[in-house]
Design an enzyme around this catalytic site. Structure first.
Site, PDB file in Angstrom:
ATOM      1  N   ASP A   1       0.901  -1.260  -0.004  1.00 16.53           N
ATOM      2  CA  ASP A   1       0.196   0.053  -0.078  1.00 16.53           C
ATOM      3  C   ASP A   1       0.698   1.217   0.103  1.00 16.53           C
ATOM      4  OD1 ASP A   1      -3.288   0.568   0.883  1.00 16.53           O
ATOM      5  OD2 ASP A   1      -1.947   2.299   1.229  1.00 16.53           O
ATOM      6  N   ILE A   2       0.617   2.239  -0.975  1.00 15.05           N
ATOM      7  CA  ILE A   2       1.420   3.605  -0.852  1.00 15.05           C
ATOM      8  C   ILE A   2       1.250   4.326   0.298  1.00 15.05           C
ATOM      9  CG2 ILE A   2      -0.185   5.228  -1.776  1.00 15.05           C
ATOM     10  CD1 ILE A   2       1.791   5.738  -3.984  1.00 15.05           C
TER      11      ILE A   2
ATOM     12  N   HIS B   1     -10.361  -4.651  -3.646  1.00 16.14           N
ATOM     13  CA  HIS B   1      -8.960  -5.111  -3.154  1.00 16.14           C
ATOM     14  C   HIS B   1      -8.879  -5.442  -1.388  1.00 16.14           C
ATOM     15  CE1 HIS B   1     -10.001  -0.562  -2.593  1.00 16.14           C
ATOM     16  NE2 HIS B   1      -9.284  -0.790  -1.510  1.00 16.14           N
TER      17      HIS B   1
ATOM     18  N   HIS C   1      -7.354  -5.759   2.052  1.00 11.87           N
ATOM     19  CA  HIS C   1      -6.144  -4.851   2.751  1.00 11.87           C
ATOM     20  C   HIS C   1      -5.685  -6.050   3.653  1.00 11.87           C
ATOM     21  CE1 HIS C   1      -6.961  -0.439   2.122  1.00 11.87           C
ATOM     22  NE2 HIS C   1      -8.365  -0.787   1.990  1.00 11.87           N
TER      23      HIS C   1
HETATM   24  P1  5GP Z   1      -9.650   1.754   0.231  1.00 10.49           P
HETATM   25  O1  5GP Z   1      -9.666   3.197   1.080  1.00 10.49           O
HETATM   26  O2  5GP Z   1     -10.157   2.137  -1.347  1.00 10.49           O
HETATM   27  O3  5GP Z   1      -9.994   0.767   0.921  1.00 10.49           O
HETATM   28  O4  5GP Z   1      -8.079   1.699  -0.100  1.00 10.49           O
HETATM   29  C1  5GP Z   1      -7.352   2.205  -1.133  1.00 10.49           C
HETATM   30  C2  5GP Z   1      -6.009   1.740  -0.581  1.00 10.49           C
HETATM   31  O5  5GP Z   1      -5.183   1.974  -1.817  1.00 10.49           O
HETATM   32  C3  5GP Z   1      -5.368   2.975   0.278  1.00 10.49           C
HETATM   33  O6  5GP Z   1      -5.001   2.397   1.411  1.00 10.49           O
HETATM   34  C4  5GP Z   1      -4.434   3.368  -0.563  1.00 10.49           C
HETATM   35  O7  5GP Z   1      -3.175   4.232   0.329  1.00 10.49           O
HETATM   36  C5  5GP Z   1      -3.919   2.787  -1.644  1.00 10.49           C
HETATM   37  N1  5GP Z   1      -3.654   3.297  -2.911  1.00 10.49           N
HETATM   38  C6  5GP Z   1      -4.219   4.304  -3.696  1.00 10.49           C
HETATM   39  N2  5GP Z   1      -3.613   4.487  -4.687  1.00 10.49           N
HETATM   40  C7  5GP Z   1      -2.398   3.781  -4.702  1.00 10.49           C
HETATM   41  C8  5GP Z   1      -1.315   3.583  -5.730  1.00 10.49           C
HETATM   42  O8  5GP Z   1      -1.357   4.283  -6.769  1.00 10.49           O
HETATM   43  N3  5GP Z   1      -0.659   2.711  -5.393  1.00 10.49           N
HETATM   44  C9  5GP Z   1      -0.431   1.967  -4.120  1.00 10.49           C
HETATM   45  N4  5GP Z   1       0.494   0.965  -4.003  1.00 10.49           N
HETATM   46  N5  5GP Z   1      -1.697   2.070  -3.355  1.00 10.49           N
HETATM   47  C10 5GP Z   1      -2.455   2.927  -3.333  1.00 10.49           C
END
Ligand code: 5GP
Ligand code: ZN
Length: 112
Positions: free
Chosen positions: A30-31, A99, A101
């Site tokens: 995760d970034i 996705h 986590h």
């Molecule tokens: P959500 O909030 O949709 O459940 O999680 C999305 C996750 O994707 C977040 O934890 C965010 O940090 C990660 N993320 C968003 N854009 C990128 C990216 O371009 N690269 C990576 N490696 N992670 C990303």
């Protein structure tokens, strides 16, 4: 999907630190990690959210959990890690490509 950031990672158009890849799934860091170990497991098939999982995807979603647990162990979580799907913007879903986590590496990572 052409405007999906995770589809772009799958296509290699956006870089990511990959931890695992096969013909159906990738796992990558995760970034913006919320725990010492925080990576995402995604299917190469574009499915927008958990609520969009169809019967034909059931095996694929189970495989994401199996591979997530395997990659967690390889990255030092021991048997203590959290497995989270967010569904919908109000629940914190920001990327609309399903996705998983995986968070670990400390006690009660990302406890809600
Ligand atoms: P959500 O909030 O949709 O459940 O999680 C999305 C996750 O994707 C977040 O934890 C965010 O940090 C990660 N993320 C968003 N854009 C990128 C990216 O371009 N690269 C990576 N490696 N992670 C990303
Ligand atoms: Zn996508």
């Amino acid at each position: 999907m052409s405007d999906c950031i995770f589809c772009k990672i799958i296509a290699g158009e956006i870089p990511a630190e990959k931890l695992y890849e096969d013909d159906e799934i990738i796992a990558f860091q995760d970034i913006a990690p919320q725990a010492p170990v925080h990576f995402l497991v995604i299917p190469k098939k574009h499915i927008a959210a958990p609520a969009d999982v169809s019967e034909e995807d059931e095996k694929l979603i189970g495989k994401m959990i199996r591979i997530g647990a395997q990659v967690a162990a390889e990255n030092g979580t021991g048997d203590a890690f959290r497995v989270i799907f967010n569904n919908g913007a109000k629940a914190g879903q920001a990327v609309f490509h399903i996705h998983l986590h995986i968070l670990g590496g400390k006690d009660k990572p990302w406890r809600m």
